[in-house]
Design a protein around this motif. Structure first.
Motif, PDB file in Angstrom:
ATOM      1  N   CYS A   1     -10.260  29.604 -25.500  1.00 59.79           N
ATOM      2  CA  CYS A   1      -9.649  30.292 -24.348  1.00 59.79           C
ATOM      3  C   CYS A   1     -10.720  30.734 -23.359  1.00 59.79           C
ATOM      4  O   CYS A   1     -10.513  30.666 -22.145  1.00 59.79           O
ATOM      5  N   SER A   2     -11.849  31.179 -23.866  1.00 53.70           N
ATOM      6  CA  SER A   2     -12.960  31.577 -22.995  1.00 53.70           C
ATOM      7  C   SER A   2     -13.471  30.378 -22.196  1.00 53.70           C
ATOM      8  O   SER A   2     -13.775  30.503 -21.002  1.00 53.70           O
TER       9      SER A   2
ATOM     10  N   GLN B   1     -10.982  29.749 -19.462  1.00 53.60           N
ATOM     11  CA  GLN B   1     -11.146  30.777 -18.434  1.00 53.60           C
ATOM     12  C   GLN B   1     -12.324  30.437 -17.530  1.00 53.60           C
ATOM     13  O   GLN B   1     -12.224  30.541 -16.306  1.00 53.60           O
ATOM     14  N   HIS B   2     -13.423  30.009 -18.113  1.00 53.09           N
ATOM     15  CA  HIS B   2     -14.613  29.658 -17.338  1.00 53.09           C
ATOM     16  C   HIS B   2     -14.324  28.470 -16.411  1.00 53.09           C
ATOM     17  O   HIS B   2     -14.701  28.484 -15.232  1.00 53.09           O
TER      18      HIS B   2
ATOM     19  N   ASN C   1     -11.963  29.691 -13.539  1.00 52.56           N
ATOM     20  CA  ASN C   1     -12.641  30.567 -12.584  1.00 52.56           C
ATOM     21  C   ASN C   1     -13.730  29.854 -11.791  1.00 52.56           C
ATOM     22  O   ASN C   1     -14.044  30.261 -10.674  1.00 52.56           O
TER      23      ASN C   1
ATOM     24  N   PHE D   1      -4.021  31.048 -24.068  1.00 54.74           N
ATOM     25  CA  PHE D   1      -4.675  31.483 -22.837  1.00 54.74           C
ATOM     26  C   PHE D   1      -3.696  32.286 -21.978  1.00 54.74           C
ATOM     27  O   PHE D   1      -3.999  33.396 -21.541  1.00 54.74           O
ATOM     28  N   CYS D   2      -2.505  31.732 -21.736  1.00 51.02           N
ATOM     29  CA  CYS D   2      -1.518  32.419 -20.895  1.00 51.02           C
ATOM     30  C   CYS D   2      -1.082  33.740 -21.510  1.00 51.02           C
ATOM     31  O   CYS D   2      -0.805  34.695 -20.781  1.00 51.02           O
TER      32      CYS D   2
ATOM     33  N   ARG E   1      -2.902  35.762 -22.842  1.00 55.06           N
ATOM     34  CA  ARG E   1      -3.995  36.716 -22.652  1.00 55.06           C
ATOM     35  C   ARG E   1      -4.247  37.058 -21.186  1.00 55.06           C
ATOM     36  O   ARG E   1      -5.126  37.865 -20.884  1.00 55.06           O
ATOM     37  N   VAL E   2      -3.491  36.440 -20.280  1.00 54.97           N
ATOM     38  CA  VAL E   2      -3.599  36.763 -18.858  1.00 54.97           C
ATOM     39  C   VAL E   2      -2.658  37.933 -18.594  1.00 54.97           C
ATOM     40  O   VAL E   2      -1.450  37.798 -18.756  1.00 54.97           O
TER      41      VAL E   2
ATOM     42  N   CYS F   1      -7.827  37.642 -20.717  1.00 56.97           N
ATOM     43  CA  CYS F   1      -8.474  36.635 -19.880  1.00 56.97           C
ATOM     44  C   CYS F   1      -8.248  37.007 -18.423  1.00 56.97           C
ATOM     45  O   CYS F   1      -7.113  37.146 -17.983  1.00 56.97           O
ATOM     46  N   SER F   2      -9.323  37.171 -17.694  1.00 59.01           N
ATOM     47  CA  SER F   2      -9.248  37.503 -16.280  1.00 59.01           C
ATOM     48  C   SER F   2      -9.486  36.230 -15.477  1.00 59.01           C
ATOM     49  O   SER F   2     -10.507  35.569 -15.652  1.00 59.01           O
ATOM     50  N   ILE F   3      -8.524  35.886 -14.608  1.00 66.18           N
ATOM     51  CA  ILE F   3      -8.673  34.672 -13.815  1.00 66.18           C
ATOM     52  C   ILE F   3      -8.603  34.990 -12.337  1.00 66.18           C
ATOM     53  O   ILE F   3      -8.055  36.007 -11.928  1.00 66.18           O
TER      54      ILE F   3
END
Length: 96
Positions: free
Chosen positions: A26-27, A30-31, A34, A59-60, A62-63, A79-81
């Motif tokens: 997931c990280s 995210q990378h 972004n 992933f979703c 965690r958003v 997860c910050s996007i």
């Protein structure tokens, strides 16, 4: 599309590549998101097949804007996007 760590044709000497945990995958996603989509008005539709679908679902989840309020125990998994997710398509996910 991108190669998930340990899959596809991508090769690296990075020792962290052996971490196949859902947090690491997931990280990575995210990378990628972004890095490629810096405009906040961008809306993405994520599509994943099999393990890629499982990663997209996790992933979703965690958003924050998609998953609702977070508890203290789940804050580390956020997860910050830089853009927004407009849709999620998963195919052939066999995991629970």
């Amino acid at each position: 599309a991108y190669d998930s760590r340990g899959h596809g044709d991508t090769r690296t000497q990075d020792a962290e590549v052996s971490d196949y945990s859902i947090d690491a995958l997931c990280s990575d996603l995210q990378h990628v998101v972004n890095t490629l989509f810096t405009d906040p008005s961008t809306q993405l539709i994520l599509i994943g097949h099999s393990m890629g679908g499982a990663i997209a679902i996790h992933f979703c989840s965690r958003v924050p804007s998609l998953s609702g309020p977070r508890t203290a125990s789940s804050a580390a998994a956020t997860c910050s996007i830089t853009c927004s997710i407009a849709g999620l398509i998963v195919m052939d996910v066999v995991e629970g």
